[in-house]
Write a protein that holds these residues in place. Sequence first.
Motif, PDB file in Angstrom:
ATOM      1  N   MET A   1      55.462  70.327  13.219  1.00  0.00           N
ATOM      2  CA  MET A   1      54.927  69.115  13.829  1.00  0.00           C
ATOM      3  C   MET A   1      55.207  69.073  15.326  1.00  0.00           C
ATOM      4  SD  MET A   1      53.107  66.726  13.007  1.00  0.00           S
ATOM      5  CE  MET A   1      52.586  65.109  13.299  1.00  0.00           C
ATOM      6  N   TYR A   2      56.231  69.760  15.756  1.00  0.00           N
ATOM      7  CA  TYR A   2      56.572  69.784  17.171  1.00  0.00           C
ATOM      8  C   TYR A   2      55.409  70.322  17.995  1.00  0.00           C
ATOM      9  CZ  TYR A   2      58.877  71.055  21.514  1.00  0.00           C
ATOM     10  OH  TYR A   2      59.197  71.195  22.839  1.00  0.00           O
ATOM     11  N   THR A   3      54.753  71.353  17.508  1.00  0.00           N
ATOM     12  CA  THR A   3      53.624  71.954  18.226  1.00  0.00           C
ATOM     13  C   THR A   3      52.511  70.946  18.421  1.00  0.00           C
ATOM     14  OG1 THR A   3      54.165  74.131  17.338  1.00  0.00           O
ATOM     15  CG2 THR A   3      51.943  73.826  18.187  1.00  0.00           C
ATOM     16  N   GLU A   4      52.200  70.173  17.411  1.00  0.00           N
ATOM     17  CA  GLU A   4      51.135  69.170  17.512  1.00  0.00           C
ATOM     18  C   GLU A   4      51.498  68.090  18.535  1.00  0.00           C
ATOM     19  OE1 GLU A   4      48.149  69.592  16.169  1.00  0.00           O
ATOM     20  OE2 GLU A   4      48.967  71.469  15.410  1.00  0.00           O
ATOM     21  N   ALA A   5      52.742  67.670  18.547  1.00  0.00           N
ATOM     22  CA  ALA A   5      53.192  66.664  19.515  1.00  0.00           C
ATOM     23  C   ALA A   5      53.112  67.226  20.930  1.00  0.00           C
ATOM     24  CB  ALA A   5      54.621  66.226  19.191  1.00  0.00           C
ATOM     25  N   LYS A   6      53.443  68.486  21.073  1.00  0.00           N
ATOM     26  CA  LYS A   6      53.374  69.140  22.374  1.00  0.00           C
ATOM     27  C   LYS A   6      51.930  69.199  22.871  1.00  0.00           C
ATOM     28  CE  LYS A   6      55.682  73.155  24.348  1.00  0.00           C
ATOM     29  NZ  LYS A   6      56.375  74.399  24.032  1.00  0.00           N
ATOM     30  N   LYS A   7      51.004  69.520  21.975  1.00  0.00           N
ATOM     31  CA  LYS A   7      49.581  69.561  22.327  1.00  0.00           C
ATOM     32  C   LYS A   7      49.104  68.186  22.780  1.00  0.00           C
ATOM     33  CE  LYS A   7      48.279  73.260  19.136  1.00  0.00           C
ATOM     34  NZ  LYS A   7      47.479  73.560  17.933  1.00  0.00           N
ATOM     35  N   LEU A   8      49.477  67.152  22.042  1.00  0.00           N
ATOM     36  CA  LEU A   8      49.073  65.791  22.411  1.00  0.00           C
ATOM     37  C   LEU A   8      49.629  65.400  23.773  1.00  0.00           C
ATOM     38  CD1 LEU A   8      49.415  63.931  18.997  1.00  0.00           C
ATOM     39  CD2 LEU A   8      47.306  64.422  20.248  1.00  0.00           C
ATOM     40  N   HIS A   9      50.863  65.770  24.031  1.00  0.00           N
ATOM     41  CA  HIS A   9      51.473  65.474  25.332  1.00  0.00           C
ATOM     42  C   HIS A   9      50.697  66.165  26.455  1.00  0.00           C
ATOM     43  CE1 HIS A   9      54.410  64.698  28.418  1.00  0.00           C
ATOM     44  NE2 HIS A   9      54.466  65.997  28.673  1.00  0.00           N
ATOM     45  N   LEU A  10      50.335  67.427  26.244  1.00  0.00           N
ATOM     46  CA  LEU A  10      49.567  68.160  27.254  1.00  0.00           C
ATOM     47  C   LEU A  10      48.202  67.512  27.490  1.00  0.00           C
ATOM     48  CD1 LEU A  10      50.409  71.844  26.301  1.00  0.00           C
ATOM     49  CD2 LEU A  10      51.031  70.653  28.406  1.00  0.00           C
ATOM     50  N   ILE A  11      47.553  67.092  26.426  1.00  0.00           N
ATOM     51  CA  ILE A  11      46.263  66.420  26.564  1.00  0.00           C
ATOM     52  C   ILE A  11      46.423  65.140  27.377  1.00  0.00           C
ATOM     53  CG2 ILE A  11      44.464  65.169  25.283  1.00  0.00           C
ATOM     54  CD1 ILE A  11      44.884  67.301  23.041  1.00  0.00           C
ATOM     55  N   GLU A  12      47.468  64.374  27.099  1.00  0.00           N
ATOM     56  CA  GLU A  12      47.715  63.146  27.856  1.00  0.00           C
ATOM     57  C   GLU A  12      47.921  63.445  29.334  1.00  0.00           C
ATOM     58  OE1 GLU A  12      51.100  61.490  25.867  1.00  0.00           O
ATOM     59  OE2 GLU A  12      49.898  60.644  24.250  1.00  0.00           O
ATOM     60  N   GLU A  13      48.645  64.504  29.640  1.00  0.00           N
ATOM     61  CA  GLU A  13      48.893  64.867  31.034  1.00  0.00           C
ATOM     62  C   GLU A  13      47.598  65.313  31.730  1.00  0.00           C
ATOM     63  OE1 GLU A  13      51.771  64.374  32.777  1.00  0.00           O
ATOM     64  OE2 GLU A  13      52.295  63.337  30.936  1.00  0.00           O
ATOM     65  N   VAL A  14      46.773  66.054  31.030  1.00  0.00           N
ATOM     66  CA  VAL A  14      45.500  66.502  31.604  1.00  0.00           C
ATOM     67  C   VAL A  14      44.593  65.297  31.872  1.00  0.00           C
ATOM     68  CG1 VAL A  14      43.372  67.789  31.108  1.00  0.00           C
ATOM     69  CG2 VAL A  14      45.592  68.829  30.640  1.00  0.00           C
ATOM     70  N   LEU A  15      44.609  64.328  31.007  1.00  0.00           N
ATOM     71  CA  LEU A  15      43.784  63.131  31.200  1.00  0.00           C
ATOM     72  C   LEU A  15      44.186  62.345  32.449  1.00  0.00           C
ATOM     73  CD1 LEU A  15      43.445  61.855  27.534  1.00  0.00           C
ATOM     74  CD2 LEU A  15      41.636  62.846  28.957  1.00  0.00           C
ATOM     75  N   LYS A  16      45.417  62.506  32.900  1.00  0.00           N
ATOM     76  CA  LYS A  16      45.892  61.805  34.097  1.00  0.00           C
ATOM     77  C   LYS A  16      45.471  62.490  35.393  1.00  0.00           C
ATOM     78  CE  LYS A  16      50.074  60.170  31.773  1.00  0.00           C
ATOM     79  NZ  LYS A  16      51.536  60.291  31.739  1.00  0.00           N
ATOM     80  N   ILE A  17      45.017  63.732  35.317  1.00  0.00           N
ATOM     81  CA  ILE A  17      44.657  64.498  36.509  1.00  0.00           C
ATOM     82  C   ILE A  17      43.393  63.905  37.125  1.00  0.00           C
ATOM     83  CG2 ILE A  17      43.906  66.746  37.377  1.00  0.00           C
ATOM     84  CD1 ILE A  17      45.580  68.014  35.120  1.00  0.00           C
ATOM     85  N   LYS A  18      43.452  63.643  38.422  1.00  0.00           N
ATOM     86  CA  LYS A  18      42.317  63.077  39.134  1.00  0.00           C
ATOM     87  C   LYS A  18      41.620  64.099  40.033  1.00  0.00           C
ATOM     88  CE  LYS A  18      44.185  58.341  39.306  1.00  0.00           C
ATOM     89  NZ  LYS A  18      44.115  58.136  37.944  1.00  0.00           N
ATOM     90  N   SER A  19      42.283  65.146  40.379  1.00  0.00           N
ATOM     91  CA  SER A  19      41.763  66.153  41.308  1.00  0.00           C
ATOM     92  C   SER A  19      40.908  67.192  40.576  1.00  0.00           C
ATOM     93  CB  SER A  19      42.927  66.853  42.002  1.00  0.00           C
ATOM     94  OG  SER A  19      42.488  68.016  42.652  1.00  0.00           O
ATOM     95  N   ASP A  20      39.689  67.396  41.075  1.00  0.00           N
ATOM     96  CA  ASP A  20      38.831  68.426  40.502  1.00  0.00           C
ATOM     97  C   ASP A  20      39.416  69.815  40.699  1.00  0.00           C
ATOM     98  OD1 ASP A  20      36.933  66.664  39.536  1.00  0.00           O
ATOM     99  OD2 ASP A  20      35.653  66.805  41.306  1.00  0.00           O
ATOM    100  N   ILE A  21      40.076  70.014  41.819  1.00  0.00           N
ATOM    101  CA  ILE A  21      40.684  71.317  42.095  1.00  0.00           C
ATOM    102  C   ILE A  21      41.780  71.614  41.065  1.00  0.00           C
ATOM    103  CG2 ILE A  21      42.084  72.617  43.765  1.00  0.00           C
ATOM    104  CD1 ILE A  21      40.542  71.074  45.974  1.00  0.00           C
ATOM    105  N   THR A  22      42.588  70.616  40.766  1.00  0.00           N
ATOM    106  CA  THR A  22      43.654  70.794  39.780  1.00  0.00           C
ATOM    107  C   THR A  22      43.072  71.050  38.399  1.00  0.00           C
ATOM    108  OG1 THR A  22      45.086  69.340  41.069  1.00  0.00           O
ATOM    109  CG2 THR A  22      45.729  69.758  38.785  1.00  0.00           C
ATOM    110  N   LEU A  23      42.025  70.315  38.051  1.00  0.00           N
ATOM    111  CA  LEU A  23      41.376  70.530  36.749  1.00  0.00           C
ATOM    112  C   LEU A  23      40.797  71.942  36.652  1.00  0.00           C
ATOM    113  CD1 LEU A  23      39.585  67.122  36.140  1.00  0.00           C
ATOM    114  CD2 LEU A  23      41.445  68.093  34.803  1.00  0.00           C
TER     115      LEU A  23
END
Length: 78
Positions: free
Chosen positions: A1-23
């Motif tokens: 289950m740790y892996t799934e939580a890690k994936k969700l955390h990464l998705i949340e962090e990516v959703l916060k990115i505002k810069s097209d260059i960073t994306l």
Amino acid sequence: MYTEAKKLHLIEEVLKIKSDITLDAVENFLKHAVKSVKKNKKESSFSEFSGIWSKGEASEIEQIITESCEIINPDDWK
């Protein structure tokens, strides 16, 4: 289950990115990482990072290292 939580955390962090260059950088990194893993799973994990920078980015990093990290100040050792 740790892996799934890690994936969700990464998705949340990516959703916060505002810069097209960073994306774009994140997208390129993921594409390269997936290709490297599929290509040869026996290679070291370091190989996953090989070649992910453009020539310009590599040159910029090399310049930064040269200008800041390779300078020895003799008074720092006192």
